[in-house]
Design an enzyme around this catalytic site. Structure first.
Site, PDB file in Angstrom:
ATOM      1  N   GLU A 151       1.179  -1.135  -0.266  1.00  0.00           N
ATOM      2  CA  GLU A 151       0.040   0.035  -0.269  1.00  0.00           C
ATOM      3  C   GLU A 151       0.746   0.898  -0.033  1.00  0.00           C
ATOM      4  OE1 GLU A 151      -2.192  -0.914   3.637  1.00  0.00           O
ATOM      5  OE2 GLU A 151      -4.402  -1.410   1.888  1.00  0.00           O
TER       6      GLU A 151
ATOM      7  N   GLU B  61      -3.926 -10.572   3.681  1.00  0.00           N
ATOM      8  CA  GLU B  61      -4.227  -9.731   4.900  1.00  0.00           C
ATOM      9  C   GLU B  61      -4.756 -10.756   5.092  1.00  0.00           C
ATOM     10  OE1 GLU B  61      -3.125  -7.875   2.533  1.00  0.00           O
ATOM     11  OE2 GLU B  61      -2.924  -5.668   3.118  1.00  0.00           O
TER      12      GLU B  61
END
Ligand code: 3H9
Length: 698
Positions: free
Chosen positions: A109, A129
């Protein structure tokens, strides 16, 4: 010039480029200090006229492995990662990420907040994740579809898979691949400098192309839900990608954040975090910190049957030369052919090339003579499960193996202390219990007999690591950790079909719980004859007070051994199981014979009885120090028996349910079967002290 913007971030200015290095060993996880340091660095980049562009990189082996998972159980601390990523993106000087090792989760990210990305050829990026029970929470699900389309984005965030540099480049996730890791920083600096004064592309400002198929999200949701088997995070990750396609960026970010926060505090996320850390803690056995593994150069396997050949393949695939010993020419040829067939399977699945197979077969030695073992560093015996046979083999190994070699047995049930006593070097003997197929199953039980030295145990863990397996230390007992628990859950499954359930009810309930296969389907797969032989062997010593269910014996008497005979609990046509109606008849007869009034057994009762049997036996195993910690039991069940990882293993599940509730449940079951449901002393003690199994892991 070097500026310290905080211990975790270093900023140097080279040729007008601010080189911002994330330095938070071992994996540059994004802690609060890293987040703060990045924000401060961006302020410096904006304010310092000498800086024309910036590069974000990681120190050590990786770019950034993601958010600091250790912070997840605690209250969030500012600055939050979405704001950090937004601050990087908002910078009006070109910022390039230089990715080596991995950029995962929050690390990827951060890279997507940069205006450009360069990867070293061997680096990987991804959003793992979902494997932690959450979704990307700093814009990953919103920026990714803007770069590579919703289809690819959905694939990446729901699977958690990592992408190599080539695929990342082809998908448009990065701008360039450096020639080598050494060239990475220079390439990133050059790219950033070449963009000075030009309009910058900010991913958040791009639009999302709609999916090619109008019903993409509907079909994908069905697919992901099926594959997730009860795990929420992959489905929720898809929901966030769908939001990216439907909403403006800022709104999509809010949706992503809401899902992330909801999942972060969920039981599934807790369980998956436990599994993540337990997987890493399991090889760090208290008391063995200073033990050094012995050298592992050449390996040997005694026996080329299904198990022996499977073990040989696992070792060959890890790059070892392996000698297989058999008793006669025919058995040796069968062993060679078993290894060959297994390797052919890898070729068929595209996981090995034809040349690779030839090279691998070239490392296989075959011999009838124990004299061929003189230079082997470790031998694994995988012969017939009989004490007499094993002792003879170990006597021969003792004579043939060089001093210092490790002598391992793959026994599933037998007393390894007795096997070790057949040698003059019991301190070099160990159990290495593989699970079938040995080249697929991740679990390796490392069984420690009384006299084994610490460095032999360390060698067991080293071998597990080299084979890509999860080694779990177990003491010697009947069935070790895994099969000892299995024996208890099988009994409950048997009791329940006599009480009123049918095998397919039990299977359905356990599959709904998250197991890949219910216990009766597993029995059909493994073959009913093995357990039958074991029951016959132990019949004389069975406790006469114990409830004995004869249903499986009656199936075996018909020659119904499961899949291999086309008939067991189920009937198999073209490999597909359907309930065996004759089994139902046998079950009803057996219940009637015992005067049992059959009753409805709910899915909840089935799940509780099997789960509580696992927990109670698991607690006893810890209490008796067969397992060092509850987490060892969890790892055995997850990696050897398909226990859903998102439940963290039976001991973690018990903590999540609450130990007082589990103990009450066991006591309630004890009312009708006190012999089976005697609560573990450890469980009672933990409840009395207000503690959990997790307290014993630390
Ligand atoms: C996330 O990013 C959420 C964001 O989207 C949103 C935020 C708002 N945190 O595996 P190793 C420790 S979620 C803390 O043995 P390797 C690990 O416990 C995160 N610690 O090494 C171990 O400690 P110890 C998404 C971490 O070389 C040590 O580092 N990212 C973290 O075999 C070495 O680890 C992931 O899920 C972490 N994130 O493999 C990536 N990661 O020495 C998870 C590792 O005390 N990590 N540690 O036992 C990995 O996949 C592997 O660790 C990696 C290195 C491939 C990086």
């Amino acid at each position: 010039m070097t500026e310290e913007t905080g211990a975790a971030i270093k900023l140097t200015i080279e040729d007008g480029v601010a080189v911002i290095t994330v330095d938070n060993p071992p994996v540059n996880a994004i802690s609060q200090a890293v987040r703060q340091g990045l924000v401060d660095a961006m302020k410096t980049v904006a304010a310092d006229g000498a800086i024309k562009a910036a590069v974000v990189r990681g120190a050590g082996n990786v770019f950034i492995a993601g958010a600091d998972v250790r912070e997840f159980g605690k209250p969030p601390m500012e600055p939050f990662l979405p704001d950090v990523v937004a601050a990087i993106e908002a910078t009006d000087k070109p910022v390039c990420a230089a990715i080596h090792g991995v950029a995962l989760g929050g690390g990827f990210e951060v890279a997507l907040g940069c205006h450009f990305r360069v990867m070293s050829p061997k680096a990987r990026v991804g959003f793992p994740e979902v494997n932690l029970g959450i979704i990307p929470g700093a814009g990953g699900t919103q920026r990714l579809p803007r770069l590579c389309g919703v289809e690819k984005a959905a694939d990446l965030v729901t699977s958690g898979r990592q992408v190599a540099a080539r695929e990342a480049k082809d998908a448009g996730l990065i701008d360039a691949i450096a020639d080598s890791e050494e060239d990475l920083l220079a390439a990133a600096k050059q790219l950033a400098l070449s963009k000075v004064g030009r309009p910058l592309r900010r991913i958040s400002e791009l639009s999302v192309a709609p999916p090619a198929a109008a019903d993409f999200f509907t079909t994908e949701k069905a697919k992901v839900t099926r594959a997730a088997r009860g795990q929420h995070s992959p489905v929720r990750a898809l929901e966030a990608v769908e939001a990216a396609a439907a909403l403006p960026f800022a709104e999509g970010m809010k949706r992503e954040r809401a899902i992330f926060q909801e999942l972060r505090s969920s039981d599934q996320a807790k369980a998956l975090r436990h599994a993540f850390f337990a997987e890493r803690a399991v090889s760090k056995v208290p008391g063995l910190e200073n033990a050094k593994p012995r050298k592992l150069g050449k390996l040997a396997v005694i026996g080329g049957g299904t198990m022996g050949a499977g073990i040989a393949v696992a070792c060959l695939r890890a790059g070892y030369p392996v000698t297989v010993i058999e008793a006669d020419e025919a058995a040796l040829e069968r062993g060679r052919s078993n290894v060959d067939k297994n390797l052919e399977g890898f070729v068929a699945r595209g996981r090995l090339t034809a040349e690779g197979k030839t090279e691998t077969m070239g490392r296989l030695g075959l011999s009838l003579d124990y004299g061929a073992l003189g230079d082997a560093d470790l031998v694994i015996e995988a012969v017939f499960e009989d004490m007499g046979v094993k002792k003879t083999v170990f006597g021969k190994l003792d004579a043939a193996m060089k001093p210092g070699a490790v002598l391992a047995t793959n026994t599933s049930y037998l007393d390894i202390d007795e096997i070790a006593a057949a040698t003059k070097r019991p301190e070099d003997v160990i159990g290495l219990h593989f699970f079938s197929p040995a080249f697929v199953m991740r679990l390796l039980e490392i069984v420690r007999p009384a006299k084994t030295s610490d460095d032999i145990i360390a060698t067991g863990f080293e071998l597990a690591k080299k084979l890509g397996k999860v080694g779990v230390l177990s003491g010697v007992c009947d069935g070790f950790i895994g099969n000892r628990i299995l024996a208890k859950t099988r009994k409950q499954a048997d009791y329940m079909i006599e009480d009123g359930a049918l095998p397919w009810d039990v299977d359905k309930a356990m599959e709904a719980f998250g197991m890949p296969m219910g216990p009766f389907r597993v029995m059909d797969l493994a073959g009913l004859d093995i357990a039958w032989a074991q029951r016959k062997r132990t019949a004389a010593t069975r406790d006469p007070k114990e409830r004995y269910v004869a249903i499986a014996d009656r199936l075996c008497e018909q020659g119904w051994f499961g899949q291999k005979t086309g008939r067991g609990w189920y009937v198999y046509e073209n490999g597909k199981p359907s309930p065996n109606a004759d089994v139902e008849k046998i079950i009803l007869e057996e219940s009637a014979k015992k005067g049992i009034a059959r009753r409805a057994v709910s899915a909840e009762e089935i799940q509780n009885r099997i789960l509580y049997a696992m927990i109670n036996e698991g607690a006893r195993i810890v209490e008796e120090k067969i397992a060092a910690r509850p987490l060892d039991v969890d790892m055995v069940k997850i990696f050897g028996y398909g226990f859903p990882r998102w439940r963290g293993g039976p001991m973690c599940t018990a903590d999540i349910i609450g130990l007082p509730k589990v103990l009450d449940g066991i006591k309630a079951l004890a009312a009708s079967d006190p012999l089976f449901w005697k609560p573990s002393v450890l469980l009672e003690k933990l409840v009395a002290e207000g503690k959990s199994f997790a307290d014993l892991n630390n």
